[in-house]
Each structure stands twice: as structure tokens, then as C-alpha cells.
Write a protein that holds these residues in place. Structure first.
Motif, PDB file in Angstrom:
ATOM      1  N   SER A  54     -19.560 -36.338  40.088  1.00  0.00           N
ATOM      2  CA  SER A  54     -19.072 -35.083  39.743  1.00  0.00           C
ATOM      3  C   SER A  54     -17.645 -35.150  39.885  1.00  0.00           C
ATOM      4  N   TYR A  59     -19.618 -33.120  34.918  1.00  0.00           N
ATOM      5  CA  TYR A  59     -20.265 -34.328  35.090  1.00  0.00           C
ATOM      6  C   TYR A  59     -19.285 -35.496  34.397  1.00  0.00           C
ATOM      7  N   GLN A  75     -21.053 -28.832  32.670  1.00  0.00           N
ATOM      8  CA  GLN A  75     -22.438 -28.376  33.172  1.00  0.00           C
ATOM      9  C   GLN A  75     -23.551 -28.286  32.091  1.00  0.00           C
TER      10      GLN A  75
END
Length: 287
Positions: A54, A59, A75
Motif C-alpha cells: 500500500s 494498492y 481501492q
């Protein structure tokens, strides 16, 4: 005693394997949502050994697909960018030809990145250095130098991500299609300081030129500029600058600017000062 010792070894081994598996099990290490895993697999179906992390609220999937690469997702699983670390030899021939004809050809190449971003043309960034100077050179696939940026060594991991606050409206796109037919979109940013804070800068390639097109907060065109070599400027411009600021201009310190008002001029960066001189094609220094 031997049995207890052997049992202890097995337990330790199991613990080490469990930790190793957790570190390498991409799905469990940071609890990557199944939708995101599916989004990655759909885009890169033949990639294995993915490591998720992260960064800056995104991500990021680190993987190897011929070269080391990182794919960035929001996300909700929307792909934003893939940054691939490639060798110089893997650049398109047009990019290598352009770089090797540039004023940076003798600089040391520190790194080369291939940037793929949603909605934009592929860009190659060549990081070069010369003594205490560092530059990032952005090239299109066709070898057009889109922009050159001073590398300040404080680069963020997310520096190449599209600006989420910058939008190309239909009106802007229509304007670009009319004024610069066949343009290719490279980047969009919202200026965050200075005279044009809050304005939208659209970087494009138009033919063989990289151009920066500026729109105000209401989406109206303000100006367009692009880099030019000082030695290609009209003689009156060079004479006026060399007379007023002798020895204070590098060959790559000039831009051509066309404003929505109809005014056009050259903008010359004067070394060792904060002065940018506006000068008309006939050599008149403007306010």
C-alpha cells in the motif's frame, strides 16, 4: 530428549515457513480485495509471484514481466498506472535517436522508466545527470521530447500518477482538436502555485513538438508554450539577448509562447537569476 528437540525443530520450521508464506502470499499480506486481484489478473494474466503493498492510498502490485514493474490501482480496483524499469536498450528506436541527438547525449543515464497511464499516451522518462545537475527527460513513443524537468532528488513514489484533481473537459478537448488536430494527450495537471495556481496544464504532442496548453479555472484557453533551442531563434532575438544579458543563456533556456490575446513572444530564462525575459520576434523586450 532427542524426540523433544526434533519436535522443536519441526515447530520452528513450521513457524519460519508460515512467515515466509505470509510474506509471499500476495493476497493475504495486506488483505487485497478479490475484486482487485481479479482486476490485476485481467490486465496481466500471465504474471506470477506478485507482491502487494500500500502506497499513498493506492494498492501497488510489484511484479516481474520481463522487467521489474509496479501497477497502481485505486481501492476500488481501477488501474491508474504501470511503471516499468527498463534498460536503455529497450527504448523505442525513435526515443534513442532523439536522445542521442539532444544536448543531454553526453550526460550519464541514471535510470529509464516506461510509464503507462489510463487515458494517456505511453511516456518514457530518462533520468540523466552531469556532475551536480540532474534532469528527467519525458519522451513520447515517437521520440518527441515532451518536457524536461529538473530532478530535485525528493521524488515521491506516486510522482508519475495522474493528477486526480485535473480533468480534461469536453470543451477543452474540442478546443485541442480544432487548434491542434491529431494531438496526443500526455498529461494533465492543476497548477498548485504561482501566477497560474488553479489553472489546468495539458501536455500534448502535436506533430513533432511537445506543447504545454494552459486553461484557466473556467476552462478557457490562456496560452500555449513549447521549448525551442536558443540557436534557432530569429537573429533579432539572439542579438538583443546577447547584448543585454551576455553569456547568461543556455541553448535550452527558451520557450515560444502564444497567448489567447493573439500576442506571441519568446520567453528566455536568464541564468543565475529569477528573470524570464519576454521578447518579440523582432527583438523588442516586452514588459
Amino acid at each position: 530428549m532427542k524426540l523433544k528437540f526434533f519436535t522443536l525443530l519441526l515447530a520452528l520450521g513450521a513457524t519460519v515457513w508460515s512467515l515466509y508464506s505470509c510474506d509471499n502470499n500476495d493476497d493475504e499480506s495486506i488483505n487485497v480485495p478479490i475484486e482487485l486481484q481479479d482486476a490485476f489478473s485481467a490486465k496481466y494474466p500471465n504474471v506470477a509471484n506478485v507482491k502487494w503493498e500500500s502506497k499513498s492510498g493506492y494498492y501497488v502490485a510489484d511484479f516481474y514481466d520481463g522487467y521489474e514493474a509496479s501497477a497502481w490501482f485505486t481501492q476500488d480496483g481501477t488501474w491508474q498506472m504501470t511503471e516499468t524499469d527498463i534498460p536503455y536498450t529497450a527504448l523505442p528506436q525513435a526515443v534513442k535517436t532523439s536522445f542521442e541527438a539532444s544536448e543531454y547525449k553526453s550526460w550519464e543515464i541514471d535510470d529509464v522508466d516506461k510509464l503507462e497511464r489510463e487515458g494517456f499516451e505511453i511516456v518514457y522518462v530518462i533520468e540523466v545527470e552531469n556532475q551536480n545537475q540532474e534532469m528527467d527527460l519525458y519522451y513520447s513513443q515517437e521520440g518527441v521530447l515532451v518536457k524536461s524537468v529538473v530532478d530535485t532528488d525528493d521524488d515521491r513514489d506516486d510522482q508519475y500518477l495522474p493528477d486526480q484533481n485535473a480533468k480534461l473537459t469536453k470543451e477543452m478537448n474540442d478546443f485541442l482538436n480544432i487548434k491542434y488536430p491529431g494531438f496526443k494527450l500526455v498529461e494533465i495537471d492543476v497548477e498548485d502555485d504561482g501566477k497560474y495556481a488553479g489553472y489546468t496544464e495539458v501536455d500534448i504532442t502535436h506533430g513533432s513538438i511537445g506543447k504545454e496548453v494552459l486553461f484557466d479555472k473556467s476552462g478557457e484557453w490562456v496560452l500555449t508554450s513549447w521549448e525551442v533551442r536558443f540557436n534557432t531563434l530569429p537573429e533579432p532575438v539572439k542579438n538583443a539577448i546577447n547584448t543585454t544579458y551576455p553569456g547568461q543563456v543556455d541553448d535550452d533556456d527558451a520557450d515560444y509562447v502564444e497567448e489567447a490575446t493573439g500576442v506571441t513572444y519568446y520567453l528566455i530564462d536568464i541564468e543565475n537569476s529569477e528573470i524570464d525575459v519576454k521578447i518579440s520576434a523582432d527583438g523588442q523586450i516586452l514588459d
